[in-house]
Design a protein around this motif. Structure first.
Motif, PDB file in Angstrom:
ATOM      1  N   GLN A   1       9.719  28.537  69.111  1.00 52.17           N
ATOM      2  CA  GLN A   1       8.736  29.562  69.365  1.00 52.17           C
ATOM      3  C   GLN A   1       9.134  30.855  68.653  1.00 52.17           C
ATOM      4  N   VAL A   2       8.148  31.735  68.495  1.00 49.22           N
ATOM      5  CA  VAL A   2       8.402  32.991  67.807  1.00 49.22           C
ATOM      6  C   VAL A   2       9.270  33.894  68.679  1.00 49.22           C
ATOM      7  N   GLN A   3      10.286  34.460  68.036  1.00 45.70           N
ATOM      8  CA  GLN A   3      11.134  35.421  68.735  1.00 45.70           C
ATOM      9  C   GLN A   3      11.489  36.568  67.811  1.00 45.70           C
ATOM     10  N   LEU A   4      11.407  37.780  68.345  1.00 47.41           N
ATOM     11  CA  LEU A   4      11.930  38.982  67.701  1.00 47.41           C
ATOM     12  C   LEU A   4      12.868  39.618  68.709  1.00 47.41           C
ATOM     13  N   VAL A   5      14.128  39.718  68.347  1.00 46.54           N
ATOM     14  CA  VAL A   5      15.132  40.226  69.282  1.00 46.54           C
ATOM     15  C   VAL A   5      15.776  41.472  68.696  1.00 46.54           C
ATOM     16  N   GLU A   6      15.459  42.611  69.312  1.00 46.75           N
ATOM     17  CA  GLU A   6      16.041  43.875  68.867  1.00 46.75           C
ATOM     18  C   GLU A   6      17.409  44.100  69.507  1.00 46.75           C
ATOM     19  N   SER A   7      18.237  44.820  68.798  1.00 46.83           N
ATOM     20  CA  SER A   7      19.541  45.206  69.334  1.00 46.83           C
ATOM     21  C   SER A   7      19.977  46.506  68.668  1.00 46.83           C
ATOM     22  N   GLY A   8      20.995  47.137  69.250  1.00 55.06           N
ATOM     23  CA  GLY A   8      21.560  48.329  68.650  1.00 55.06           C
ATOM     24  C   GLY A   8      21.207  49.622  69.353  1.00 55.06           C
ATOM     25  N   GLY A   9      20.288  49.581  70.300  1.00 58.00           N
ATOM     26  CA  GLY A   9      19.951  50.790  71.032  1.00 58.00           C
ATOM     27  C   GLY A   9      21.118  51.258  71.886  1.00 58.00           C
ATOM     28  N   ASP A  10      21.176  52.575  72.080  1.00 60.46           N
ATOM     29  CA  ASP A  10      22.315  53.125  72.821  1.00 60.46           C
ATOM     30  C   ASP A  10      22.026  54.567  73.183  1.00 60.46           C
ATOM     31  N   LEU A  11      22.937  55.161  73.921  1.00 62.67           N
ATOM     32  CA  LEU A  11      22.931  56.587  74.199  1.00 62.67           C
ATOM     33  C   LEU A  11      23.781  57.267  73.134  1.00 62.67           C
ATOM     34  N   VAL A  12      23.210  58.261  72.466  1.00 60.28           N
ATOM     35  CA  VAL A  12      23.917  58.949  71.376  1.00 60.28           C
ATOM     36  C   VAL A  12      23.653  60.448  71.483  1.00 60.28           C
ATOM     37  N   GLN A  13      24.572  61.230  70.966  1.00 58.45           N
ATOM     38  CA  GLN A  13      24.401  62.675  71.005  1.00 58.45           C
ATOM     39  C   GLN A  13      23.515  63.172  69.875  1.00 58.45           C
ATOM     40  N   PHE A  14      22.950  64.361  70.081  1.00 58.13           N
ATOM     41  CA  PHE A  14      22.157  65.034  69.057  1.00 58.13           C
ATOM     42  C   PHE A  14      22.927  65.039  67.730  1.00 58.13           C
ATOM     43  N   GLY A  15      22.242  64.660  66.661  1.00 64.42           N
ATOM     44  CA  GLY A  15      22.862  64.616  65.345  1.00 64.42           C
ATOM     45  C   GLY A  15      23.568  63.321  65.013  1.00 64.42           C
ATOM     46  N   GLY A  16      23.650  62.427  65.960  1.00 60.95           N
ATOM     47  CA  GLY A  16      24.332  61.164  65.757  1.00 60.95           C
ATOM     48  C   GLY A  16      23.488  60.142  65.006  1.00 60.95           C
ATOM     49  N   SER A  17      24.044  58.957  64.857  1.00 65.27           N
ATOM     50  CA  SER A  17      23.389  57.869  64.114  1.00 65.27           C
ATOM     51  C   SER A  17      23.423  56.576  64.917  1.00 65.27           C
ATOM     52  N   LEU A  18      22.434  55.755  64.656  1.00 61.70           N
ATOM     53  CA  LEU A  18      22.377  54.406  65.199  1.00 61.70           C
ATOM     54  C   LEU A  18      21.751  53.493  64.165  1.00 61.70           C
ATOM     55  N   ARG A  19      22.100  52.222  64.236  1.00 58.71           N
ATOM     56  CA  ARG A  19      21.450  51.211  63.410  1.00 58.71           C
ATOM     57  C   ARG A  19      20.871  50.145  64.322  1.00 58.71           C
ATOM     58  N   LEU A  20      19.555  50.014  64.269  1.00 62.01           N
ATOM     59  CA  LEU A  20      18.882  48.977  65.034  1.00 62.01           C
ATOM     60  C   LEU A  20      18.724  47.731  64.167  1.00 62.01           C
ATOM     61  N   SER A  21      18.781  46.580  64.819  1.00 58.59           N
ATOM     62  CA  SER A  21      18.543  45.309  64.145  1.00 58.59           C
ATOM     63  C   SER A  21      17.473  44.543  64.896  1.00 58.59           C
ATOM     64  N   CYS A  22      16.751  43.730  64.164  1.00 60.00           N
ATOM     65  CA  CYS A  22      15.746  42.855  64.768  1.00 60.00           C
ATOM     66  C   CYS A  22      15.872  41.488  64.107  1.00 60.00           C
ATOM     67  N   ALA A  23      16.310  40.521  64.881  1.00 60.77           N
ATOM     68  CA  ALA A  23      16.485  39.159  64.380  1.00 60.77           C
ATOM     69  C   ALA A  23      15.237  38.356  64.693  1.00 60.77           C
TER      70      ALA A  23
END
Length: 115
Positions: A1-23
């Motif tokens: 079946q179709v699946q899109l699974v996001e990951s990488g979300g988090d709590l971060v401070q102002f000015g910070g960086s994150l990388r989200l992924s979607c498999a």
């Protein structure tokens, strides 16, 4: 079946960086245009960034231009969202979307930016 699974979300401070992924799985990923959307509490879901099936023509919402970068790896069936210089107004649930003749959605990943 179709699946899109996001990951990488988090709590971060102002000015910070994150990388989200979607498999992605269950469909021919390389044929689909991929997008990231976000929805903040009490607000409508908005499109953040889109990338063509070939990896070209990325485009962005004005609010994230110059800070966010969308990319994809068709060999890994994955789309990414690199988010830099994060602001509290970027706080939202981020969703992955696949579009061709229909739309598929992931379950979302929470991004929280503290001031």
């Amino acid at each position: 079946q179709v699946q899109l699974v996001e990951s990488g979300g988090d709590l971060v401070q102002f000015g910070g960086s994150l990388r989200l992924s979607c498999a992605a799985s269950g469909f021919t990923f390389s044929r689909y245009r991929m997008s990231w959307y976000r929805q903040a509490p009490g607000k409508e879901r908005e499109r953040v960034a889109t990338i063509a099936n070939t990896g070209g023509s990325p485009n962005y919402a004005d609010s994230v231009k110059g800070r966010f970068t969308i990319s994809r790896d068709n060999a890994k069936n994955t789309v990414y969202l690199q988010m830099n210089s994060l602001k509290p107004e970027d706080t939202a649930v981020y969703y992955c979307n696949a579009h061709l003749y229909t739309d598929y959605w992931g379950q979302g990943t929470q991004v929280t930016v503290s001031s």
